[in-house]
Design a protein around this motif. Structure first.
Motif, short mmCIF file in Angstrom:
data_model
loop_
_atom_site.label_atom_id
_atom_site.label_comp_id
_atom_site.label_asym_id
_atom_site.label_seq_id
_atom_site.Cartn_x
_atom_site.Cartn_y
_atom_site.Cartn_z
N ALA A 1 0.83 -1.20 0.00
CA ALA A 1 0.00 0.00 0.00
C ALA A 1 0.87 1.25 0.00
O ALA A 1 0.59 2.22 -0.73
N ALA A 2 1.91 1.24 0.82
CA ALA A 2 2.83 2.37 0.85
C ALA A 2 3.55 2.53 -0.49
O ALA A 2 3.75 3.65 -0.98
N ALA A 3 3.92 1.39 -1.11
CA ALA A 3 4.62 1.45 -2.40
C ALA A 3 3.72 2.03 -3.49
O ALA A 3 4.16 2.88 -4.28
N LEU A 4 2.46 1.60 -3.55
CA LEU A 4 1.55 2.12 -4.56
C LEU A 4 1.24 3.59 -4.33
O LEU A 4 1.15 4.38 -5.28
N SER A 5 1.10 3.99 -3.06
CA SER A 5 0.89 5.41 -2.76
C SER A 5 2.12 6.22 -3.13
O SER A 5 2.01 7.35 -3.62
N PHE A 6 3.28 5.66 -2.90
CA PHE A 6 4.53 6.33 -3.25
C PHE A 6 4.61 6.57 -4.76
O PHE A 6 5.12 7.59 -5.22
N LEU A 7 4.06 5.62 -5.54
CA LEU A 7 4.07 5.75 -7.00
C LEU A 7 2.92 6.60 -7.53
O LEU A 7 2.78 6.76 -8.74
N GLY A 8 2.09 7.11 -6.63
CA GLY A 8 0.98 7.96 -7.04
C GLY A 8 -0.27 7.21 -7.42
O GLY A 8 -1.15 7.79 -8.09
N LEU A 9 -0.39 5.93 -7.02
CA LEU A 9 -1.55 5.12 -7.38
C LEU A 9 -2.48 4.88 -6.20
O LEU A 9 -3.37 4.04 -6.27
N GLY A 10 -2.28 5.62 -5.13
CA GLY A 10 -3.10 5.44 -3.94
C GLY A 10 -4.26 6.41 -3.90
O GLY A 10 -4.89 6.71 -4.92
N GLU B 1 -1.25 9.51 4.80
CA GLU B 1 -0.97 8.09 4.54
C GLU B 1 0.54 7.97 4.41
O GLU B 1 1.19 8.78 3.74
N TRP B 2 1.13 6.96 5.05
CA TRP B 2 2.58 6.89 5.17
C TRP B 2 3.28 6.87 3.82
O TRP B 2 4.30 7.54 3.63
N GLY B 3 2.78 6.11 2.87
CA GLY B 3 3.41 6.04 1.55
C GLY B 3 3.36 7.37 0.83
O GLY B 3 4.35 7.80 0.21
N ALA B 4 2.20 8.04 0.88
CA ALA B 4 2.07 9.35 0.24
C ALA B 4 2.95 10.39 0.92
O ALA B 4 3.54 11.25 0.26
N MET B 5 3.06 10.31 2.25
CA MET B 5 3.93 11.23 2.98
C MET B 5 5.39 11.02 2.57
O MET B 5 6.16 11.98 2.43
N LEU B 6 5.76 9.77 2.38
CA LEU B 6 7.13 9.46 1.97
C LEU B 6 7.41 10.00 0.57
O LEU B 6 8.50 10.53 0.30
N ALA B 7 6.44 9.87 -0.32
CA ALA B 7 6.61 10.38 -1.68
C ALA B 7 6.70 11.90 -1.69
O ALA B 7 7.54 12.49 -2.39
N ASN B 8 5.86 12.56 -0.89
CA ASN B 8 5.85 14.02 -0.84
C ASN B 8 7.17 14.56 -0.28
O ASN B 8 7.61 15.66 -0.65
N ALA B 9 7.81 13.79 0.60
CA ALA B 9 9.04 14.26 1.25
C ALA B 9 10.25 14.22 0.33
O ALA B 9 11.29 14.80 0.68
N GLN B 10 10.16 13.53 -0.82
CA GLN B 10 11.33 13.40 -1.69
C GLN B 10 11.84 14.75 -2.19
O GLN B 10 13.04 14.93 -2.42
N ALA B 11 10.93 15.71 -2.35
CA ALA B 11 11.33 17.02 -2.85
C ALA B 11 12.03 17.87 -1.79
O ALA B 11 12.56 18.93 -2.11
N PHE B 12 12.00 17.39 -0.54
CA PHE B 12 12.55 18.21 0.54
C PHE B 12 13.63 17.48 1.33
O PHE B 12 13.91 17.82 2.47
#
Length: 313
Positions: free
Chosen positions: A246-255, A263-274
């Motif tokens: 679930a975290a992986a799919l959210s990280f890829l923008g499919l959540g 959501e932990w995966g989406a938070m992890l993806a959003n943090a990449q820019a910072f």
């Protein structure tokens, strides 16, 4: 006769204890009770259980534990290019790039991860068990057709399958749950089918058939209940996999399309820019995913060993 029966019982208990089945000096116990005794003395199982219980409590009481509204942009006015406020009074872990309390978002994110993991695992168990019962109970051409379908599902890598299903169904929470469940269906189907085939050849099943007991009663009244232990263990392990996927799919923008919802995966993806400004924005959700997945894995592996006769010596 009673004295002779007591002697035989003591002799059986001694042999079982000598073989490592039950502790010396104790009577015979059920498989569940014996497994629970072993789990209580297993430090790995205790650590896993503590992590899982804490995770469940945090998810259940998120509204009470969160200090602030996870959507409130409380410190947005203090966000500057190249600067995001860190830990301070009232904000133990600081804020994210939109001034939202990071700790509150992590707490609420546990509820989202738990819901996705549990629902997707339940769906996978239900569909997988249905296929496993068909293959294990009927055999013959039914078994062949079902297992070839399961083999097709297994031939596709799990994450690739989840991505494909998620893309086909659209970007939403329900598609995410179904996508993860599809990857788990063949695991439970093969596991239950193999367990039921082993039970079908047991003495009690053969004796019941010889006595004329109906096949449906044998399958659903005896074979299926005795085949569920490995499925329960696998469900515990699959929860860890479901949370990671679930975290992986959210990280890829499919959540979840609502990026404001924590959501932990989406938070992890959003943090990449910072990462260069505040790497903690990625570290904290990543640690949450790792620790929770580790807890379910430790508990599941300990449960597997506790229920497996080969590990009782």
């Amino acid at each position: 006769m009673s004295a002779l029966g007591d002697v035989k019982r003591r002799r059986i208990d001694e042999l079982a204890a000598r073989a490592g089945q039950v502790p010396e000096g104790e009577g015979g116990v059920s498989l569940t009770k014996s497994a629970f005794r072993r789990l209580r003395r297993d430090p790995v199982a205790i650590i896993g259980a503590v992590i899982v219980v804490v995770f469940l409590l945090v998810a259940a009481f998120a509204p009470l534990l969160a200090m602030r509204d996870p959507l409130a942009q409380t410190l947005l006015s203090e966000i500057r290019p190249g600067s995001i406020p860190g830990s301070r009074e009232g904000f133990p872990l600081g804020v994210d790039n939109l001034g939202r309390d990071l700790l509150s978002r992590l707490i609420w994110g546990s509820r989202q991860s738990l819901m996705i993991g549990v629902v997707s695992t339940i769906l996978g168990v239900i569909v997988g068990m249905a296929l496993g019962v068909l293959a294990g109970a009927f055999g013959g051409w039914v078994d062949t057709v079902v297992m070839r379908f399961v083999d097709i599902l297994l031939s596709v890598p799990g994450l690739l399958m989840a991505i494909s299903v998620s893309v086909l169904l659209g970007q939403n929470q329900y598609a995410l749950m179904i996508a993860i469940a599809v990857t788990q269906v063949p695991i439970f189907a093969r596991l239950l089918r193999g367990s039921m085939l082993a039970q079908r050849g047991s003495d009690y099943a053969v004796a019941a058939q010889a006595l004329g007991v109906k096949k449906g009663r044998i399958v659903f009244g005896h074979v299926l209940p005795n085949s569920l232990s490995p499925v329960i263990v696998q469900a515990t392990l699959s929860l860890a996999t479901a949370i990671i996927e679930a975290a992986a799919l959210s990280f890829l923008g499919l959540g979840d399309p609502d990026l404001a919802r924590p959501e932990w995966g989406a938070m992890l993806a959003n943090a990449q820019a910072f990462l260069s400004i505040r790497p903690e924005l990625a570290v904290y959700p990543a640690l949450c995913i790792i620790v929770v997945a580790l807890g379910f894995t430790l508990l599941g592996e300990s449960l597997r060993e506790a229920l497996d006769p080969k590990f009782r010596r």
